[in-house]
Enzyme design. Structure first.
Site, short mmCIF file in Angstrom:
data_model
loop_
_atom_site.label_atom_id
_atom_site.label_comp_id
_atom_site.label_asym_id
_atom_site.label_seq_id
_atom_site.Cartn_x
_atom_site.Cartn_y
_atom_site.Cartn_z
CE1 TYR A 101 55.26 51.04 28.93
CE2 TYR A 101 56.05 53.20 29.63
CZ TYR A 101 55.79 52.24 28.68
OH TYR A 101 56.21 52.82 27.43
CE LYS A 157 50.29 53.77 25.07
NZ LYS A 157 50.61 52.32 25.21
CG HIS A 164 51.91 46.46 25.54
ND1 HIS A 164 52.69 46.80 24.45
CD2 HIS A 164 51.65 45.26 25.60
CE1 HIS A 164 52.65 45.80 23.91
NE2 HIS A 164 52.27 44.80 24.33
#
Length: 293
Positions: free
Chosen positions: A151, A196, A159
């Site tokens: 993070y 991601k 997120h």
């Protein structure tokens, strides 16, 4: 690198994060732990730590460990991973760790104990330390099929941006999970489905240990010692060869020749079959050879 930057969870959260940088929170945590002379104890594959209200709040804000509820309101019990505990002990030098016999241990003993309990600890710690020093928050990535999730700030504000996998250079048993294409495709697909970036961190454990030895904390391993001795022996032979060559040229009247050192870099593994960016805390091994022009 993330294509769209950090994904904040709410409006104005970016300004909150910029006004409360993670580096400042960790600095306050370090000061508080030093003042309280905090101690933690190794228990199986975790490190347990009892903290007061102030330290507990700073641990939560800096995202170290997981809080365990207890009956006493004034005392808070935290469960730290090996990487988190060793980072606080070795890098920040603000936490004393006790063995399972409740006796204080030095950093050498802690390293050997954690390495004996967790085979992947050396590589995982080097990756964790590398990411933490960038003021990123690093948490377990087991929910996303990765080793870590990364993070930009506290998970309550943003997120996670990366799903990280830690690999060691060379063929090792720990890397058996990624020896076929289907494994890579699965991890990339999972990372993409949860928005991601798939991050691969290659660790050269031998080089990492040599860097840690600068502070004289980590004991040098046999293979690392042999590697370092071989390099120093090579430099000695190069110096003696150059000295003998200079003497012969002076006696014969031969003009001095210029020696060019060539850096021949090589890598022991091919480029991994993924399209996202990679970050590594280590470099590929280099060898030098001399030639006369």
């Amino acid at each position: 690198m993330e294509l769209n930057g950090p994904r904040w969870k709410g409006k104005g959260f970016a300004s909150i994060a910029s006004s409360n940088p993670m580096s400042g929170i960790i600095a306050r945590l370090q000061s508080s732990l030093l003042q309280s002379k905090s101690q933690a104890i190794v228990c199986c594959l975790d490190v347990l730590f009892e903290a007061g209200s102030e330290v507990s709040d700073l641990l939560n804000r800096s995202c170290f460990g997981h809080s365990i509820e207890t009956a006493e309101k004034d005392k808070h019990l935290f469960q730290l991973d090996f990487e988190e505990a060793f980072y606080l002990c070795h890098d920040l030098r603000c936490l004393e760790i006790l063995g399972e016999d409740k006796q204080p241990m030095d950093v050498k003993e802690i390293w050997e104990l954690m390495k004996s309990k967790k085979k992947t600890f050396p590589a995982f710690y080097m990756a964790y330390s590398h990411l933490r020093k960038k003021n990123w928050v690093v948490r377990s990535g087991s929910l996303y099929g990765s080793d870590f999730v990364v993070y930009h700030h506290h998970p309550a504000l943003v997120h996670s941006g990366y799903a990280a996998i830690v690999l060691t250079e060379g063929n090792t048993d720990e890397d058996a999970r990624l020896r076929v294409w289907s494994n890579w495709e699965g991890l990339i697909r999972v990372s993409g489905s949860v928005a991601k970036t798939f991050l691969v961190i290659y660790i050269n454990v031998a080089r990492g240990l040599l860097l840690l030895l600068k502070d004289a904390f980590i004991p040098i391993l046999n293979n690392v010692a042999q590697l370092q001795f071989a390099k120093s022996g090579l430099r000695s032979r190069q110096r003696s060869w150059t000295t003998r060559g200079e003497g012969q040229r002076k006696r014969s009247g031969e003009p001095k020749k210029r020696i060019t050192r060539v850096n021949a870099s090589s890598s022991s593994r091919p480029e991994p079959p993924h399209s996202s960016s990679s970050s590594s805390s280590s470099s590929s091994s280099s060898s030098f050879r001399s030639r006369c022009e």
